[in-house]
Write a protein that holds these residues in place. Structure first.
Motif, PDB file in Angstrom:
ATOM      1  N   PRO A  27       0.821  -1.205   0.000  1.00  0.00           N
ATOM      2  CA  PRO A  27       0.000   0.000   0.000  1.00  0.00           C
ATOM      3  C   PRO A  27       0.864   1.270   0.000  1.00  0.00           C
ATOM      4  N   LEU A  28       0.534   2.141  -0.975  1.00  0.00           N
ATOM      5  CA  LEU A  28       1.316   3.348  -1.214  1.00  0.00           C
ATOM      6  C   LEU A  28       0.377   4.472  -1.619  1.00  0.00           C
ATOM      7  N   VAL A  29       0.625   5.648  -1.067  1.00  0.00           N
ATOM      8  CA  VAL A  29      -0.077   6.861  -1.481  1.00  0.00           C
ATOM      9  C   VAL A  29       0.951   7.763  -2.154  1.00  0.00           C
ATOM     10  N   ILE A  30       0.679   8.146  -3.407  1.00  0.00           N
ATOM     11  CA  ILE A  30       1.542   9.077  -4.126  1.00  0.00           C
ATOM     12  C   ILE A  30       0.770  10.378  -4.286  1.00  0.00           C
ATOM     13  N   ASN A  31       1.360  11.471  -3.848  1.00  0.00           N
ATOM     14  CA  ASN A  31       0.714  12.778  -3.972  1.00  0.00           C
ATOM     15  C   ASN A  31       1.468  13.603  -5.010  1.00  0.00           C
ATOM     16  N   VAL A  32       0.760  14.007  -6.062  1.00  0.00           N
ATOM     17  CA  VAL A  32       1.323  14.870  -7.108  1.00  0.00           C
ATOM     18  C   VAL A  32       1.023  16.308  -6.695  1.00  0.00           C
ATOM     19  N   TRP A  33       2.073  17.113  -6.498  1.00  0.00           N
ATOM     20  CA  TRP A  33       1.925  18.432  -5.900  1.00  0.00           C
ATOM     21  C   TRP A  33       2.938  19.404  -6.505  1.00  0.00           C
ATOM     22  N   ALA A  34       2.812  20.672  -6.126  1.00  0.00           N
ATOM     23  CA  ALA A  34       3.810  21.691  -6.475  1.00  0.00           C
ATOM     24  C   ALA A  34       3.745  22.785  -5.421  1.00  0.00           C
ATOM     25  N   GLN A  35       4.890  23.374  -5.119  1.00  0.00           N
ATOM     26  CA  GLN A  35       4.915  24.389  -4.063  1.00  0.00           C
ATOM     27  C   GLN A  35       4.142  25.645  -4.457  1.00  0.00           C
ATOM     28  N   TRP A  36       3.920  25.901  -5.756  1.00  0.00           N
ATOM     29  CA  TRP A  36       3.204  27.090  -6.217  1.00  0.00           C
ATOM     30  C   TRP A  36       1.686  26.894  -6.226  1.00  0.00           C
ATOM     31  N   CYS A  37       1.219  25.724  -5.814  1.00  0.00           N
ATOM     32  CA  CYS A  37      -0.198  25.338  -5.929  1.00  0.00           C
ATOM     33  C   CYS A  37      -0.906  25.529  -4.577  1.00  0.00           C
ATOM     34  N   PRO A  38      -1.802  26.536  -4.458  1.00  0.00           N
ATOM     35  CA  PRO A  38      -2.478  26.762  -3.165  1.00  0.00           C
ATOM     36  C   PRO A  38      -3.221  25.550  -2.609  1.00  0.00           C
ATOM     37  N   PRO A  39      -3.991  24.789  -3.418  1.00  0.00           N
ATOM     38  CA  PRO A  39      -4.659  23.612  -2.844  1.00  0.00           C
ATOM     39  C   PRO A  39      -3.665  22.573  -2.315  1.00  0.00           C
ATOM     40  N   CYS A  40      -2.488  22.480  -2.958  1.00  0.00           N
ATOM     41  CA  CYS A  40      -1.460  21.547  -2.477  1.00  0.00           C
ATOM     42  C   CYS A  40      -0.981  21.974  -1.092  1.00  0.00           C
ATOM     43  N   ARG A  41      -0.828  23.268  -0.918  1.00  0.00           N
ATOM     44  CA  ARG A  41      -0.423  23.798   0.384  1.00  0.00           C
ATOM     45  C   ARG A  41      -1.487  23.500   1.437  1.00  0.00           C
ATOM     46  N   ASP A  42      -2.765  23.619   1.037  1.00  0.00           N
ATOM     47  CA  ASP A  42      -3.877  23.381   1.974  1.00  0.00           C
ATOM     48  C   ASP A  42      -3.922  21.937   2.446  1.00  0.00           C
ATOM     49  N   GLU A  43      -3.626  20.984   1.561  1.00  0.00           N
ATOM     50  CA  GLU A  43      -3.754  19.569   1.938  1.00  0.00           C
ATOM     51  C   GLU A  43      -2.493  19.002   2.573  1.00  0.00           C
ATOM     52  N   ALA A  44      -1.389  19.720   2.541  1.00  0.00           N
ATOM     53  CA  ALA A  44      -0.113  19.219   3.069  1.00  0.00           C
ATOM     54  C   ALA A  44      -0.210  18.709   4.508  1.00  0.00           C
ATOM     55  N   PRO A  45      -0.916  19.409   5.415  1.00  0.00           N
ATOM     56  CA  PRO A  45      -0.988  18.897   6.796  1.00  0.00           C
ATOM     57  C   PRO A  45      -1.644  17.515   6.901  1.00  0.00           C
ATOM     58  N   TYR A  46      -2.591  17.197   6.016  1.00  0.00           N
ATOM     59  CA  TYR A  46      -3.250  15.885   6.054  1.00  0.00           C
ATOM     60  C   TYR A  46      -2.263  14.785   5.666  1.00  0.00           C
ATOM     61  N   LEU A  47      -1.422  15.077   4.678  1.00  0.00           N
ATOM     62  CA  LEU A  47      -0.430  14.093   4.246  1.00  0.00           C
ATOM     63  C   LEU A  47       0.636  13.902   5.316  1.00  0.00           C
ATOM     64  N   ALA A  48       1.054  14.995   5.953  1.00  0.00           N
ATOM     65  CA  ALA A  48       2.042  14.896   7.040  1.00  0.00           C
ATOM     66  C   ALA A  48       1.478  14.057   8.185  1.00  0.00           C
ATOM     67  N   ALA A  49       0.205  14.273   8.527  1.00  0.00           N
ATOM     68  CA  ALA A  49      -0.425  13.508   9.612  1.00  0.00           C
ATOM     69  C   ALA A  49      -0.567  12.033   9.228  1.00  0.00           C
ATOM     70  N   LEU A  50      -0.894  11.773   7.952  1.00  0.00           N
ATOM     71  CA  LEU A  50      -0.992  10.390   7.491  1.00  0.00           C
ATOM     72  C   LEU A  50       0.357   9.691   7.650  1.00  0.00           C
ATOM     73  N   GLN A  51       1.417  10.374   7.284  1.00  0.00           N
ATOM     74  CA  GLN A  51       2.768   9.809   7.425  1.00  0.00           C
ATOM     75  C   GLN A  51       3.047   9.453   8.882  1.00  0.00           C
ATOM     76  N   GLN A  52       2.653  10.330   9.806  1.00  0.00           N
ATOM     77  CA  GLN A  52       2.877  10.081  11.232  1.00  0.00           C
ATOM     78  C   GLN A  52       2.100   8.866  11.719  1.00  0.00           C
ATOM     79  N   LYS A  53       0.857   8.716  11.255  1.00  0.00           N
ATOM     80  CA  LYS A  53      -0.017   7.634  11.724  1.00  0.00           C
ATOM     81  C   LYS A  53       0.293   6.298  11.070  1.00  0.00           C
ATOM     82  N   ALA A  54       0.807   6.341   9.835  1.00  0.00           N
ATOM     83  CA  ALA A  54       0.883   5.136   9.013  1.00  0.00           C
ATOM     84  C   ALA A  54       1.899   4.125   9.517  1.00  0.00           C
TER      85      ALA A  54
END
Length: 140
Positions: A27-54
């Motif tokens: 099981p793998l989650v791949i997130n396609v993102w860019a630092q210039w993308c506001p929605p990517c910035r908004d969702e970053a905390p969810y991915l960081a938390a997933l990494q902590q929990k996983a």
């Protein structure tokens, strides 16, 4: 359900070896993102938390997509505790297989290498956790 991951090799963001996507299994989650993308910035905390929990139940990987300032992407990943591997796709190699109109796109890869897509920003931790449960069968 889509087929396996594409025959694309991408360099690491920062230092590290190239990674051939077709070799990856979940099981793998791949997130396609860019630092210039506001929605990517908004969702970053969810991915960081997933990494902590996983823990060892699930791996996470990022793909920095068509980013003209990779040094800012490295800083963004550090600032947001996105401390999982990140690759660089400067040439839009994943655009077609991952149906990227623009970032963010989240790719859920099962243990056989088959994947499903979530286009657009993740809007909550609950949503991301539920997608991981439904698409990968991983309980966090």
């Amino acid at each position: 359900m889509a087929g396996g991951l594409p025959e694309v090799s991408l360099p690491c963001l920062g230092a590290g070896p190239d990674v051939r996507l077709a070799d990856l299994r979940g099981p793998l989650v791949i997130n396609v993102w860019a630092q210039w993308c506001p929605p990517c910035r908004d969702e970053a905390p969810y991915l960081a938390a997933l990494q902590q929990k996983a823990g060892d139940k699930l791996r996470i990987m990022g793909i920095d997509y068509t980013d003209p300032r990779p040094e800012l992407a490295v800083q963004f990943a550090l600032d947001n505790k996105l401390d999982y591997p990140h690759l660089v796709d400067a040439e839009k190699q994943v655009r077609k297989p991952f149906k990227v109109g623009g970032p963010p796109v989240t790719v859920f890869v099962d243990k056989t290498g088959k994947f499903t897509l979530h286009n657009g920003a993740l809007t909550s931790q609950e949503q991301l956790d539920q997608l991981v449960r439904e698409r990968l069968g991983v309980q966090l």
